[in-house]
Design a protein around this motif. Structure first.
Motif, PDB file in Angstrom:
ATOM      1  N   TRP A  56     -16.413  51.071  11.425  1.00 59.14           N
ATOM      2  CA  TRP A  56     -15.185  51.099  10.629  1.00 59.14           C
ATOM      3  C   TRP A  56     -14.226  50.003  11.077  1.00 59.14           C
ATOM      4  N   GLN A  57     -14.210  49.700  12.369  1.00 63.93           N
ATOM      5  CA  GLN A  57     -13.280  48.705  12.904  1.00 63.93           C
ATOM      6  C   GLN A  57     -13.614  47.286  12.433  1.00 63.93           C
ATOM      7  N   GLU A  58     -14.801  47.095  11.861  1.00 63.37           N
ATOM      8  CA  GLU A  58     -15.197  45.778  11.370  1.00 63.37           C
ATOM      9  C   GLU A  58     -14.922  45.602   9.875  1.00 63.37           C
ATOM     10  N   ILE A  59     -14.300  46.602   9.274  1.00 61.02           N
ATOM     11  CA  ILE A  59     -13.887  46.504   7.873  1.00 61.02           C
ATOM     12  C   ILE A  59     -12.480  45.918   7.819  1.00 61.02           C
ATOM     13  N   ASP A  60     -12.263  44.926   6.954  1.00 57.64           N
ATOM     14  CA  ASP A  60     -10.971  44.232   6.898  1.00 57.64           C
ATOM     15  C   ASP A  60     -10.074  44.694   5.757  1.00 57.64           C
ATOM     16  N   GLY A  61     -10.658  45.299   4.723  1.00 51.31           N
ATOM     17  CA  GLY A  61      -9.863  45.751   3.588  1.00 51.31           C
ATOM     18  C   GLY A  61     -10.610  46.823   2.808  1.00 51.31           C
ATOM     19  N   LEU A  62      -9.845  47.684   2.140  1.00 55.61           N
ATOM     20  CA  LEU A  62     -10.417  48.780   1.372  1.00 55.61           C
ATOM     21  C   LEU A  62      -9.934  48.704  -0.073  1.00 55.61           C
ATOM     22  N   SER A  63     -10.850  48.921  -0.988  1.00 52.48           N
ATOM     23  CA  SER A  63     -10.494  48.851  -2.410  1.00 52.48           C
ATOM     24  C   SER A  63     -11.017  50.091  -3.119  1.00 52.48           C
ATOM     25  N   ALA A  64     -10.234  50.612  -4.060  1.00 52.43           N
ATOM     26  CA  ALA A  64     -10.624  51.829  -4.773  1.00 52.43           C
ATOM     27  C   ALA A  64     -10.401  51.676  -6.267  1.00 52.43           C
TER      28      ALA A  64
END
Length: 228
Positions: A56-64
Motif C-alpha cells: 500500500w505504501q508504494e501507491i501514489d494516488g487513488l481514483s474512484a
C-alpha cells in the motif's frame, strides 16, 4: 506514479493498477458479483497488490468512479478511497463512471457513447471523443429516456462506439458499434487513465459521489411536498 483505480458503480467490482511513468497497466481484478461491494472491493485491491508484489505504501494516488451508478455501490467505493487516502496520506480523485468507460475504449478513434441503465426507460449517457490517446467530453453526463438518446445519436458523426451495460437497449443500426465484452463493463482501467495527467488530484475530504438523480429519500420527500 502508481495509481490504484476502483469502480463499484454497477454489478461489476473492479480494481486496476496503472504506472504512469512506464505507461503500463500493472494489473487488474474484475468480478461480476451479486455480493455487496463492501465485501468484495478491498479483497480485490489487496489481491491486486499481492499479485504485483507491491505494498500500500508504494501507491501514489487513488481514483474512484464517482457516478452515475448504484447509490450504495458508489458510496462504498468513495468511502473506501477516502479512508485509504487518509490512511496513506496520498491524493485521490473522482472520475465519472461514464468517462471511465470511454477511457477503457481509448483505442477507438472517434465518437464514444457511454450508456448505463438507470430506471424504467431511462439511461445515463455521456458523449465523448477519442483520438487514440486522449478522451474529451462532447456532451456532459445526463439522465434521459432511451428514445431521446436514440435521437441524439442520429445527430453525431458516425460511426459511434457504444459502451456500458445500457448499450444493448439502443435500437440496432449499422453505424452503432458495441464495445467488446472486455471493455463494455467497468474494469477500473479507465478510472486510472482519466487521472494520469495529474490535474485532478484532490484531498479526500472533498471527494463525493455524483448520482445525476435524486436518491430514494429525496424522491420520497419531493413526492410528499408535491402531494400537499
Amino acid at each position: 506514479m502508481r495509481i490504484l483505480g476502483i469502480d463499484t458503480s454497477g454489478k461489476v467490482a473492479a480494481a486496476a493498477l496503472y504506472d504512469t511513468e512506464a505507461q503500463c497497466l500493472l494489473g487488474q481484478q474484475v468480478v461480476y458479483t451479486k455480493r455487496t461491494h463492501s465485501q468484495v472491493i478491498l479483497p480485490l485491491a489487496e489481491r491486486l497488490l499481492a499479485d504485483t508484489g507491491l505494498t500500500w505504501q508504494e501507491i501514489d494516488g487513488l481514483s474512484a468512479a464517482k457516478g452515475p451508478g448504484s447509490y450504495t455501490g458508489l458510496r462504498i467505493g468513495i468511502a473506501a478511497v477516502k479512508a485509504m487516502a487518509y490512511a496513506l496520506q496520498i491524493p485521490c480523485a473522482g472520475v465519472s463512471t461514464l468517462e471511465g468507460l470511454a477511457w477503457q475504449n481509448l483505442a477507438w478513434n472517434g465518437i464514444i457513447c457511454s450508456v448505463m441503465t438507470a430506471r424504467q426507460s431511462l439511461v445515463y449517457a455521456g458523449i465523448y471523443e477519442s483520438d487514440g490517446s486522449v478522451i474529451r467530453t462532447i456532451q456532459p453526463d445526463r439522465i434521459l429516456p432511451v428514445a431521446e438518446l436514440d435521437q441524439l445519436l442520429e445527430t453525431l458523426e458516425k460511426p459511434v462506439l457504444l459502451t456500458g451495460d445500457g448499450a444493448e437497449q439502443l435500437e440496432e443500426k449499422s453505424w452503432l458499434k458495441v464495445a467488446s465484452p472486455a471493455t463494455r463493463l467497468q474494469n477500473g482501467t479507465g478510472i486510472c487513465l482519466a487521472v494520469q495527467d495529474g490535474t485532478r488530484w484532490i484531498s479526500p475530504d472533498v471527494l463525493m459521489p455524483e448520482y445525476l438523480q435524486l436518491v430514494k429519500a429525496e424522491k420520497d420527500l419531493q413526492d410528499k411536498k408535491a402531494a400537499k
